[in-house]
Motif scaffolding. Structure first.
Motif, PDB file in Angstrom:
ATOM      1  N   ALA A 151       0.833  -1.210   0.000  1.00 57.63           N
ATOM      2  CA  ALA A 151       0.000   0.000   0.000  1.00 57.63           C
ATOM      3  C   ALA A 151       0.866   1.258   0.000  1.00 57.63           C
ATOM      4  O   ALA A 151       0.558   2.241  -0.686  1.00 57.63           O
ATOM      5  N   MET A 152       1.961   1.232   0.765  1.00 57.89           N
ATOM      6  CA  MET A 152       2.873   2.377   0.808  1.00 57.89           C
ATOM      7  C   MET A 152       3.519   2.601  -0.553  1.00 57.89           C
ATOM      8  O   MET A 152       3.596   3.740  -1.032  1.00 57.89           O
ATOM      9  N   TRP A 153       3.957   1.521  -1.186  1.00 58.62           N
ATOM     10  CA  TRP A 153       4.576   1.639  -2.507  1.00 58.62           C
ATOM     11  C   TRP A 153       3.581   2.210  -3.517  1.00 58.62           C
ATOM     12  O   TRP A 153       3.935   3.056  -4.343  1.00 58.62           O
ATOM     13  N   PHE A 154       2.338   1.722  -3.463  1.00 61.08           N
ATOM     14  CA  PHE A 154       1.318   2.223  -4.393  1.00 61.08           C
ATOM     15  C   PHE A 154       1.091   3.717  -4.202  1.00 61.08           C
ATOM     16  O   PHE A 154       1.058   4.480  -5.180  1.00 61.08           O
ATOM     17  N   MET A 155       0.930   4.170  -2.939  1.00 61.17           N
ATOM     18  CA  MET A 155       0.679   5.587  -2.683  1.00 61.17           C
ATOM     19  C   MET A 155       1.905   6.448  -2.988  1.00 61.17           C
ATOM     20  O   MET A 155       1.764   7.619  -3.312  1.00 61.17           O
ATOM     21  N   MET A 156       3.097   5.873  -2.895  1.00 59.19           N
ATOM     22  CA  MET A 156       4.305   6.608  -3.283  1.00 59.19           C
ATOM     23  C   MET A 156       4.285   6.951  -4.772  1.00 59.19           C
ATOM     24  O   MET A 156       4.873   7.951  -5.196  1.00 59.19           O
ATOM     25  N   ASN A 157       3.628   6.107  -5.549  1.00 58.55           N
ATOM     26  CA  ASN A 157       3.640   6.278  -7.008  1.00 58.55           C
ATOM     27  C   ASN A 157       2.309   6.767  -7.561  1.00 58.55           C
ATOM     28  O   ASN A 157       2.176   6.903  -8.785  1.00 58.55           O
ATOM     29  N   TYR A 158       1.341   7.000  -6.681  1.00 57.13           N
ATOM     30  CA  TYR A 158       0.037   7.516  -7.103  1.00 57.13           C
ATOM     31  C   TYR A 158       0.006   9.012  -6.790  1.00 57.13           C
ATOM     32  O   TYR A 158       0.034   9.411  -5.629  1.00 57.13           O
ATOM     33  N   ASP A 159      -0.019   9.833  -7.809  1.00 59.92           N
ATOM     34  CA  ASP A 159       0.051  11.287  -7.639  1.00 59.92           C
ATOM     35  C   ASP A 159      -0.962  11.762  -6.590  1.00 59.92           C
ATOM     36  O   ASP A 159      -2.169  11.563  -6.740  1.00 59.92           O
ATOM     37  N   TYR A 160      -0.457  12.396  -5.539  1.00 54.71           N
ATOM     38  CA  TYR A 160      -1.343  12.790  -4.437  1.00 54.71           C
ATOM     39  C   TYR A 160      -2.405  13.791  -4.880  1.00 54.71           C
ATOM     40  O   TYR A 160      -3.456  13.909  -4.238  1.00 54.71           O
ATOM     41  N   GLY A 171       3.207   6.467   2.689  1.00 50.89           N
ATOM     42  CA  GLY A 171       3.378   6.456   1.243  1.00 50.89           C
ATOM     43  C   GLY A 171       2.956   7.775   0.599  1.00 50.89           C
ATOM     44  O   GLY A 171       3.609   8.277  -0.318  1.00 50.89           O
ATOM     45  N   ILE A 172       1.850   8.357   1.106  1.00 50.36           N
ATOM     46  CA  ILE A 172       1.399   9.661   0.591  1.00 50.36           C
ATOM     47  C   ILE A 172       2.425  10.740   0.916  1.00 50.36           C
ATOM     48  O   ILE A 172       2.750  11.587   0.073  1.00 50.36           O
ATOM     49  N   ILE A 173       2.963  10.721   2.142  1.00 48.83           N
ATOM     50  CA  ILE A 173       3.975  11.708   2.532  1.00 48.83           C
ATOM     51  C   ILE A 173       5.213  11.566   1.644  1.00 48.83           C
ATOM     52  O   ILE A 173       5.795  12.562   1.185  1.00 48.83           O
ATOM     53  N   LEU A 174       5.640  10.320   1.390  1.00 51.93           N
ATOM     54  CA  LEU A 174       6.799  10.095   0.530  1.00 51.93           C
ATOM     55  C   LEU A 174       6.516  10.556  -0.898  1.00 51.93           C
ATOM     56  O   LEU A 174       7.417  11.062  -1.579  1.00 51.93           O
ATOM     57  N   ASN A 175       5.283  10.385  -1.355  1.00 53.58           N
ATOM     58  CA  ASN A 175       4.902  10.889  -2.670  1.00 53.58           C
ATOM     59  C   ASN A 175       5.054  12.407  -2.718  1.00 53.58           C
ATOM     60  O   ASN A 175       5.614  12.967  -3.664  1.00 53.58           O
ATOM     61  N   ILE A 176       4.553  13.074  -1.686  1.00 50.65           N
ATOM     62  CA  ILE A 176       4.643  14.543  -1.623  1.00 50.65           C
ATOM     63  C   ILE A 176       6.103  14.980  -1.580  1.00 50.65           C
ATOM     64  O   ILE A 176       6.474  16.014  -2.152  1.00 50.65           O
TER      65      ILE A 176
END
Length: 369
Positions: A62-71, A357-362
């Protein structure tokens, strides 16, 4: 205008993996004795470890997915996410399975699901998005803050009905920090803070078991075999660990079942007993490091939505850790709240890692300044 996509914050990523690894080891150490009891319900010393490992693997996915899903795309789903999370909260009050007098979990057959963890993520996303859209109204109470207070307050009341005061207070505290970060007026924040403290006090005094816990917090020895049992044994576990601890797997309070909820709410006491003062300080240091990197990402994010979303997510994690450690060390009254990434609990683990994951995306879009 969006900035060019850069690299992920490796320090934050490594910090979370360290907490996750320590949690897996400590869940096994704290639970193996009673889980492996041949006369107990599990008869497998690896029972909780295997479930936690599955939750960790799903959480990493889930973390990996949110890292790569544009927030930014989360804005499309805010309304649906919020509606679904509220529906789950109502469902748990009607169909939820009861454990120790609380209805916090939905039995899905193959696993249990805790809707409050989903609600925290959805409410934080909704409030961050709403405040970023109403930047010019944030300093006005009714048009600027009231809609978000109603949503957060409604979610907190449903969580409180489970009952779960710790999670409800943590959610409202996170929303309070979001309003501060968005630029709300000091007078409004002071009034909201006062109302929040009054609400917590009322919740304690109106519920007999919370009142007993509060009195035990003031004087645990007044009821050492009742309401004071948790605090006394948690403090004894921490004290017996000394500087270096009894050794991994050697915690006597955990092994002989004196320490309650040793693999969930009171796992920090098990860490203090087995890994000592140094082990406890390491956990606190990792959460401080997580807070520093998370707020740094929030401050350097080029757009308001990303900035508020990162601030809200990191606040939710750090505030929950603060409450859990405060309970275990006798600094706060006992409330059922887990230590993020460390305590046993698949739902909490998955949604906490999703938030990271969202924070890492940001972090991939932050400025160097």
């Amino acid at each position: 205008m969006r900035m060019r996509r850069g690299s992920t914050d490796f320090v934050l990523f490594l910090t979370v993996l360290m907490l996750l690894s320590i949690g897996l080891v400590m869940v096994f150490s704290a639970s193996s004795y009673f889980a492996g009891d041949p006369e107990g319900p599990f008869k497998d010393p690896f029972h909780f470890f295997k479930r936690q490992l599955v939750g960790a693997l799903l959480g990493i996915v889930a973390m990996w997915f949110m890292m790569n899903y544009d927030y930014w795309k989360l804005k499309r789903w805010v309304g649906l996410m919020l509606a679904g999370s509220f529906a789950a909260l109502f469902a748990v009050l009607i169909f939820g399975e009861e454990y120790l007098g609380a209805k916090r979990w939905l039995d899905l057959g193959f696993t249990s699901f805790q809707p409050s963890e989903l609600v925290k993520l959805c409410v934080i996303t909704y409030v961050a998005y709403g405040l970023s859209r109403k930047k010019e109204l944030v300093q006005r109470f009714i048009p600027g803050l009231m809609p978000f207070l109603l949503v957060a307050g409604g979610a907190a009341l449903l969580i409180l009905a489970q009952p779960d005061l710790g999670t409800a207070a943590t959610l409202l505290g996170t929303v309070f920090v979001l309003m501060f970060a968005a630029g709300a007026r000091g007078g409004h924040l002071t009034a909201l803070g006062g109302a929040g403290v009054a609400g917590v006090v009322a919740a304690i005094f109106l519920e007999p078991y919370r009142m007993r816990r509060f009195m035990a917090f003031m004087d645990p020895n007044a009821d050492p075999k009742g309401a004071g049992w948790n605090i006394i044994n948690a403090l004894m576990s921490l004290a017996s660990g000394g500087l270096l601890g009894e050794g991994l797997g050697q915690g006597r309070h955990s092994k002989y079942l004196f320490l309650p909820e040793r693999h969930t709410d009171f796992i920090f006491a098990a860490i203090g007993e087995e890994l000592g003062f140094i082990g406890g300080c390491l956990i606190i240091l990792l959460f401080v490091l997580l807070a520093w990197r998370g707020y740094r990402i929030a401050i350097t994010c080029p757009d308001t939505f990303g900035s508020l979303l990162a601030a809200g997510l990191v606040t939710g994690i750090v505030l929950q850790a603060f409450v859990n450690i405060g309970v275990v060390t006798g600094t706060l009254p006992v409330t059922g709240i887990t230590l993020p990434f460390v305590s046993f609990g698949s739902t909490s683990l998955i949604f906490s890692l999703m938030g990271v994951g969202i924070i890492l995306n940001i972090s991939r879009y932050t400025s160097s300044r």
